[in-house]
Design a protein around this motif. Structure first.
Motif, PDB file in Angstrom:
ATOM      1  N   GLY B 282       0.660  -1.219  -0.242  1.00 38.03           N
ATOM      2  CA  GLY B 282      -0.285  -0.025   0.083  1.00 38.03           C
ATOM      3  C   GLY B 282       0.924   0.820   0.064  1.00 38.03           C
ATOM      4  N   GLU B 283       0.173   2.502   0.507  1.00 41.02           N
ATOM      5  CA  GLU B 283       0.889   3.825   0.365  1.00 41.02           C
ATOM      6  C   GLU B 283       1.238   4.251   1.915  1.00 41.02           C
ATOM      7  N   SER B 284       2.368   3.057   2.237  1.00 42.21           N
ATOM      8  CA  SER B 284       1.806   3.989   3.842  1.00 42.21           C
ATOM      9  C   SER B 284       3.109   4.267   4.054  1.00 42.21           C
ATOM     10  N   GLY B 285       4.238   4.140   3.339  1.00 38.90           N
ATOM     11  CA  GLY B 285       5.257   4.964   3.743  1.00 38.90           C
ATOM     12  C   GLY B 285       6.048   4.627   4.019  1.00 38.90           C
ATOM     13  N   ILE B 286       5.938   3.246   5.040  1.00 36.56           N
ATOM     14  CA  ILE B 286       6.720   2.478   6.288  1.00 36.56           C
ATOM     15  C   ILE B 286       8.024   1.686   5.424  1.00 36.56           C
ATOM     16  N   VAL B 287       9.013   2.071   5.349  1.00 34.05           N
ATOM     17  CA  VAL B 287      10.861   1.807   4.687  1.00 34.05           C
ATOM     18  C   VAL B 287      10.741   0.204   5.808  1.00 34.05           C
ATOM     19  N   VAL B 288      10.231  -0.420   4.576  1.00 33.53           N
ATOM     20  CA  VAL B 288      11.137  -1.898   5.167  1.00 33.53           C
ATOM     21  C   VAL B 288      12.011  -2.183   4.887  1.00 33.53           C
ATOM     22  N   ASP B 289      13.191  -2.244   5.777  1.00 34.31           N
ATOM     23  CA  ASP B 289      13.914  -3.166   4.870  1.00 34.31           C
ATOM     24  C   ASP B 289      14.099  -4.568   5.057  1.00 34.31           C
ATOM     25  N   GLN B 290      15.732  -5.092   4.680  1.00 37.51           N
ATOM     26  CA  GLN B 290      16.010  -5.944   4.170  1.00 37.51           C
ATOM     27  C   GLN B 290      16.010  -7.549   6.361  1.00 37.51           C
ATOM     28  N   ASN B 291      16.587  -6.565   7.178  1.00 34.69           N
ATOM     29  CA  ASN B 291      15.985  -6.606   8.557  1.00 34.69           C
ATOM     30  C   ASN B 291      14.918  -6.376   8.930  1.00 34.69           C
ATOM     31  N   GLN B 292      14.182  -5.755   8.688  1.00 36.00           N
ATOM     32  CA  GLN B 292      12.887  -5.510   9.207  1.00 36.00           C
ATOM     33  C   GLN B 292      12.099  -6.638   8.558  1.00 36.00           C
ATOM     34  N   ALA B 293      12.138  -6.749   7.475  1.00 34.57           N
ATOM     35  CA  ALA B 293      11.220  -8.112   7.095  1.00 34.57           C
ATOM     36  C   ALA B 293      11.906  -8.697   7.629  1.00 34.57           C
ATOM     37  N   SER B 342      10.468  13.578  17.792  1.00 32.26           N
ATOM     38  CA  SER B 342       9.871  14.810  16.871  1.00 32.26           C
ATOM     39  C   SER B 342       8.585  14.787  16.525  1.00 32.26           C
ATOM     40  N   GLY B 343       7.960  13.816  17.212  1.00 33.51           N
ATOM     41  CA  GLY B 343       6.135  14.014  17.386  1.00 33.51           C
ATOM     42  C   GLY B 343       5.653  13.684  16.204  1.00 33.51           C
ATOM     43  N   ASP B 344       6.260  12.936  15.862  1.00 32.66           N
ATOM     44  CA  ASP B 344       5.935  12.061  14.192  1.00 32.66           C
ATOM     45  C   ASP B 344       5.655  11.275  14.112  1.00 32.66           C
ATOM     46  N   PRO B 345       4.418  10.679  14.162  1.00 28.28           N
ATOM     47  CA  PRO B 345       3.755   8.680  14.772  1.00 28.28           C
ATOM     48  C   PRO B 345       5.010   7.735  13.391  1.00 28.28           C
ATOM     49  N   THR B 346       4.345   8.280  12.114  1.00 27.57           N
ATOM     50  CA  THR B 346       4.999   7.495  11.011  1.00 27.57           C
ATOM     51  C   THR B 346       6.216   7.250  11.066  1.00 27.57           C
ATOM     52  N   LEU B 347       6.866   8.108  11.363  1.00 27.10           N
ATOM     53  CA  LEU B 347       8.744   8.238  11.073  1.00 27.10           C
ATOM     54  C   LEU B 347       9.459   7.330  11.486  1.00 27.10           C
ATOM     55  N   ASN B 348       9.960   6.900  10.906  1.00 29.62           N
ATOM     56  CA  ASN B 348      10.928   4.845  10.810  1.00 29.62           C
ATOM     57  C   ASN B 348      12.106   6.071  11.289  1.00 29.62           C
ATOM     58  N   GLY B 349      12.519   5.683  12.553  1.00 27.95           N
ATOM     59  CA  GLY B 349      13.893   6.517  12.744  1.00 27.95           C
ATOM     60  C   GLY B 349      14.544   5.300  13.008  1.00 27.95           C
ATOM     61  N   ILE B 350      14.700   3.629  14.648  1.00 25.51           N
ATOM     62  CA  ILE B 350      15.998   3.332  14.179  1.00 25.51           C
ATOM     63  C   ILE B 350      15.234   1.750  12.982  1.00 25.51           C
ATOM     64  N   ASP B 351      15.951   0.720  12.736  1.00 25.18           N
ATOM     65  CA  ASP B 351      15.235  -0.113  11.804  1.00 25.18           C
ATOM     66  C   ASP B 351      14.480  -1.467  13.336  1.00 25.18           C
ATOM     67  N   GLU B 352      13.647  -2.068  12.912  1.00 27.22           N
ATOM     68  CA  GLU B 352      13.167  -2.530  13.141  1.00 27.22           C
ATOM     69  C   GLU B 352      11.745  -2.380  14.697  1.00 27.22           C
ATOM     70  N   ASP B 353      12.270  -1.699  14.862  1.00 31.63           N
ATOM     71  CA  ASP B 353      10.933  -1.479  15.817  1.00 31.63           C
ATOM     72  C   ASP B 353       9.662  -1.304  15.563  1.00 31.63           C
ATOM     73  N   LEU B 354       9.147  -2.186  14.367  1.00 31.31           N
ATOM     74  CA  LEU B 354       8.224  -2.409  13.956  1.00 31.31           C
ATOM     75  C   LEU B 354       7.596  -4.218  14.560  1.00 31.31           C
ATOM     76  N   THR B 355       6.999  -4.320  14.821  1.00 28.04           N
ATOM     77  CA  THR B 355       6.687  -6.091  14.847  1.00 28.04           C
ATOM     78  C   THR B 355       5.269  -6.378  14.180  1.00 28.04           C
ATOM     79  N   ALA B 356       5.476  -7.677  14.122  1.00 32.53           N
ATOM     80  CA  ALA B 356       3.998  -8.160  13.261  1.00 32.53           C
ATOM     81  C   ALA B 356       3.334  -8.822  14.511  1.00 32.53           C
ATOM     82  N   LYS B 357       2.117  -9.504  13.700  1.00 27.88           N
ATOM     83  CA  LYS B 357       0.830 -10.023  15.080  1.00 27.88           C
ATOM     84  C   LYS B 357       0.013 -10.765  14.208  1.00 27.88           C
ATOM     85  N   ILE B 358      -0.028 -11.802  14.281  1.00 33.78           N
ATOM     86  CA  ILE B 358      -1.252 -12.827  13.845  1.00 33.78           C
ATOM     87  C   ILE B 358      -2.239 -12.070  14.346  1.00 33.78           C
ATOM     88  N   ASN B 359      -3.343 -11.678  13.683  1.00 36.66           N
ATOM     89  CA  ASN B 359      -4.534 -10.675  14.316  1.00 36.66           C
ATOM     90  C   ASN B 359      -5.792 -11.880  14.177  1.00 36.66           C
TER      91      ASN B 359
END
Lengths: 372, 476
Positions: B282-293, B342-359
């Motif tokens: 989608g157009e989430s603008g989130i960068v998913v690098d190799q590590n995050q993937a 910075s207060g910008d919630p969509t800014l992806n600062g350091i890698d791997e700070d996102l996690t995946a969850k089975i919904n």
């Protein structure tokens, strides 16, 4: 159950039926076998003959007609009418299907139904009720009484007037194994209970009507309609554009068919499938299911239906499933029964397809179909 | 077992384990003061319980009402083992509480020299000022202050004073979860403040709203009509989806059952990043690098491993990227990440700070969408042909995981140009398969192929896949 009143004596031809093996047996054994056969035959006749009515022994005076009185009988050659034969077969299959649980097998539509016993079982099964009537009886009076009860009940269920039913299927006519009366009765039952069968349209038998006028016998041939056009009498709603189309504009019908064909093929092509004949390629339901999946954007797992249906039940299951998918998609519940589609009723098939076409033609940019 | 907090305080490891094994229990819930289980275990120095909680995915940097994190409490009470364990699991060494104190402030004040040294070794700043202008070094005995200062200088710390910054706004994000969430099942729809329509999909309509101060998504199931039998099945199946005890499984919070309204509603937490599908395509603008993937892949594998460990298995869950949600990894939230300052919630600062969850909210109820499969691209060929009871569902899930791996690698939608019906028929009957483009690492290529072995029995299990993925991640 099949009985015939005049097979009471052991026919001489029986001997010929003895197999080669029986012949090479000892004389004593042969004799024994013969005795057994004879005994069986006798027993069979003893059980069966009395249940058949005696050939109405009306005597010479019975054939006397009063002035203006008339008698009718089926013109013998019209019994060979293939449509009639098909109708009888379809009806027999239906009865046997319904009564399979009772281990009842009907072989002859005239010989097996006259005493009311089978009719009672049939109506009990169809209505899921018990009809209080006498048990199997052998006397003519008893049989007629039973038939009266059963026919009264049937007339009540069908909601027909006594006068009308008296004309079509009276106790006397059914009991005397009048084929026309029995057929009228069965066709009416099949229609009323939406039997999952397809009866041939426009079955007509010719009756010979003999009338005595001024002391001379006049003979007329009268056509008797057993089934008419299927949709006109099926009581499923008012006539629609398709009825008109079928009756009055067969040339236009082809245009409609062609448009529908183009429409379905546009989608089915994606699966490398092609319909060439609307009449008989939708009856097993598979293409209807595929079509719905393509139109609504889903796959139907293959265990949900029969990909290669082999029996009637498989096909009905498939068409039912396709109908459910249509309803889920917000389409009107098809007026036709799944069995109609399976029986390749063209009008029902076209109605279902047209219903789909109307919903999806605009969203997928097809041309309109000229049905009005 | 009725008070898990006292069990944790007393270090009763067995009882805590039993409690954690119950899927309905939320290990991140807080007590009245929003002390989480980890707070209590850290405060009381229950090493074994701390270890267990971390393993199960407790949030390392959860805060209580006073904005203390577990490491604050461990440092203040002198539990060195716990402090080290927390530090090794990415605890935020410079977290500040409502007084502006860091863990180092407490270690210094209470004179826990070793802990203070450990903290500095792990990057604790000796010159952060609290609300009252005091830096940690002001709090300790002079000889300790000297040791710490020398160590900080050797580590290259800038000793100029860092003034106090109010970060209390952060608390709402990191605070332990409201325990109420895991206690409710039947919710009156009137209690939901539905504010916005998010999306309408084939399976239902999604609305965004709040419930008891929590952001939620209410999914109204698309149903032609609802029978009593549907309601009964719904009530029977829903409790199984309330899985709160695994960090990679997103629990269903509750449901509304028709009373006044004629709908079945499934309520789950709102996830601002949306699904993995959305994140990748989608157009989430989130960068998913190799590590995050890779991180996502491991998360999904862990979640699936957990679901597969359940007896009986939850049926009718189809693993696709649409059924995996992306969340901030609160266990690793680091206040010094530019993303939060910075207060910008969509800014992806350091890698791997996102996690995946089975919904679990994407579970397909037995009566819902009968006979239809909207995402056959992720399904194993045998799952397209035979009923779940006639196949090995776990092996079929592994196939779906292979498609997910492919998706994470290629960033493409599988069979994007085909309709579901075409995909289903062709995968099931004509051996249509995804093709692995060149440029994908050998290891990943092989793993994908193994996971989608044509022979279901030869596919690996999730517990075998996780170490392989972890190894790949370490080496990348």
């Amino acid at each position: 159950m099949a009985t015939s009143p005049n097979t009471s004596t052991l026919s001489p031809s029986k001997k010929k039926d003895e197999s080669f093996l029986e012949k090479i047996g000892t004389m004593g054994r042969k004799k024994k076998i013969k005795e057994v056969t004879e005994l069986q035959e006798e027993g069979k006749n003893a059980i069966e003959s009395p249940t058949s009515p005696n050939i109405p022994d009306i005597g010479p005076e019975g054939y006397q007609l009063a002035d203006n009185e008339e008698r009718s009988m089926i013109e013998p050659t019209s019994r060979d009418n293939p449509k009639l034969i098909e109708l009888i077969k379809v009806l027999l299959d239906w009865i046997n299907d319904e009564l399979a649980d009772h281990r009842i097998i009907v072989k002859d539509i005239e010989e097996d139904l006259f005493d009311g016993q089978i009719l009672q079982k049939l109506i009990e099964k169809l209505c899921n009720v018990r009809v209080e009537a006498r048990e199997v009886t052998q006397s003519e009076i008893g049989q007629k009484q039973k038939l009266r009860v059963v026919l009264d009940y049937i007339n009540h269920i069908l909601g027909v007037s006594p006068v009308w039913s008296q004309q079509k299927w009276s106790v006397d006519s059914v009991h005397s194994k009048n084929l026309v009366a029995i057929l009228h009765l069965l066709v009416a039952l099949a229609r009323h209970f939406h039997a999952p069968i397809r009866m041939p349209d426009n079955v007509v038998v010719t009756l010979i009507v003999i009338q005595k006028i001024d002391n001379s016998l006049q003979t007329r041939y009268v056509p008797e309609e057993i089934t008419t056009n299927w949709d006109d009498v099926d009581g499923r709603g008012e006539r629609d554009a398709f009825d008109t189309l079928f009756d009055h504009a067969p040339d236009k019908l082809n245009v409609v068919k062609k448009t529908l064909l183009t429409f379905v093929n546009k989608y089915l092509m994606k699966l490398n499938l092609e319909i060439t004949d609307l009449d008989n390629q939708f009856h097993d339901g598979v293409f209807l299911i595929m079509l719905m999946g393509l139109l609504e954007g889903y796959f139907t797992p293959l265990y949900q239906f029969h990909v290669t249906p082999t029996t009637f039940d498989h096909r009905v299951h498939n068409v039912k499933f396709a109908f459910e998918l249509m309803e889920d998609a917000g389409l009107m519940k098809p007026k036709a029964r799944p069995e109609d589609i399976v029986n390749q009723d063209l009008k029902s098939t076209l109605r279902v397809l047209y219903n789909i076409f109307t919903k999806y033609k605009s969203s997928h940019g097809s041309q309109a179909v000229p049905v009005q | 077992m009725d008070d898990i907090f006292s069990q944790v305080r007393e270090g009763n490891a067995f009882n805590v384990r039993v409690w954690l094994d119950n899927t309905e229990n939320d290990l991140n819930k807080g007590d009245d003061h929003r002390f989480s289980l980890l707070h209590w275990a850290a405060r009381e120095g229950r090493d074994n319980v701390v270890e267990m909680l971390i393993k199960r995915g407790a949030r390392i940097n959860a805060t209580n009402m006073g904005d203390d994190t577990p490491i604050h409490l461990a440092a203040a009470h002198g539990h060195r083992e716990v402090v080290i364990m927390l530090l090794q699991n990415k605890a935020n060494v410079n977290a500040i509480n409502e007084h502006g104190n860091t863990p180092l402030h407490y270690a210094c004040f209470w004179g826990f020299e070793q802990i203070a040294e450990d903290l500095v070794n792990y990057g604790a700043l000796v010159s952060i000022a609290n609300k009252f202008g005091d830096v940690p070094l002001d709090k300790c005995k002079p000889y300790l202050a000297k040791i710490l200062k020398d160590r900080a200088v050797t580590l290259g710390q800038d000793l100029s004073r860092i003034p106090f910054k109010d970060r209390s706004w952060l608390g709402y994000k990191t605070r332990s979860r409201d325990a109420i969430l895991s206690r409710h099942t039947g919710i009156d729809i009137k209690e939901l403040q539905l504010v916005g329509h998010i999306a309408k999909t084939h399976s239902g309509e999604n609305w965004r709203g709040t419930w008891q101060g929590n952001e939620i998504v209410a999914k109204i199931l698309s149903m032609k009509s609802i029978s009593d039998r549907n309601i009964r099945d719904f009530k029977e199946e829903l409790p199984k989806l309330r899985i709160f005890n695994h960090p990679n499984v997103l629990a269903v919070l509750g449901c509304c059952v028709p009373k006044d309204i004629p709908d079945l509603v499934v309520i789950s937490q709102f996830m601002p990043f949306g699904s993995l599908y959305n994140t990748l395509h989608g157009e989430s603008g989130i960068v998913v690098d190799q590590n995050q993937a890779l991180r996502f892949a491991i998360d999904i594998a862990r979640g699936m491993e957990f679901l597969h460990s359940m007896e009986p298995l939850i049926p009718n869950f189809i693993l696709t990227s649409k059924h995996v949600m992306i969340d901030e990894d609160l266990a690793k939230i680091n206040v010094d990440d530019p993303k939060y300052t910075s207060g910008d919630p969509t800014l992806n600062g350091i890698d791997e700070d996102l996690t995946a969850k089975i919904n679990m909210a994407d579970y397909k109820f037995s009566f819902h969408e009968k006979g239809k499969l909207f995402s056959p691209a992720w399904c194993a060929p045998e799952a397209l042909q035979r009923a779940p009871e006639d196949i090995n569902v776990r092996a079929a899930d592994m196939w779906s995981f292979a498609i997910l791996l492919w998706e994470l690698e290629t960033r493409e939608v599988p069979f994007a140009e085909l309709e579901p019906m075409e995909i289903g028929m062709k995968v099931a009957l004509e051996d249509l398969r995804i093709s692995i483009p060149p440029g994908i690492s050998n290891h990943m290529n092989r793993l994908i192929k193994i996971c989608m072995n044509e022979e279901p029995g030869k596919r690996p299990k999730f517990d075998m896949v996780i170490p392989i993925l972890e190894k790949m991640k370490l080496s990348s």
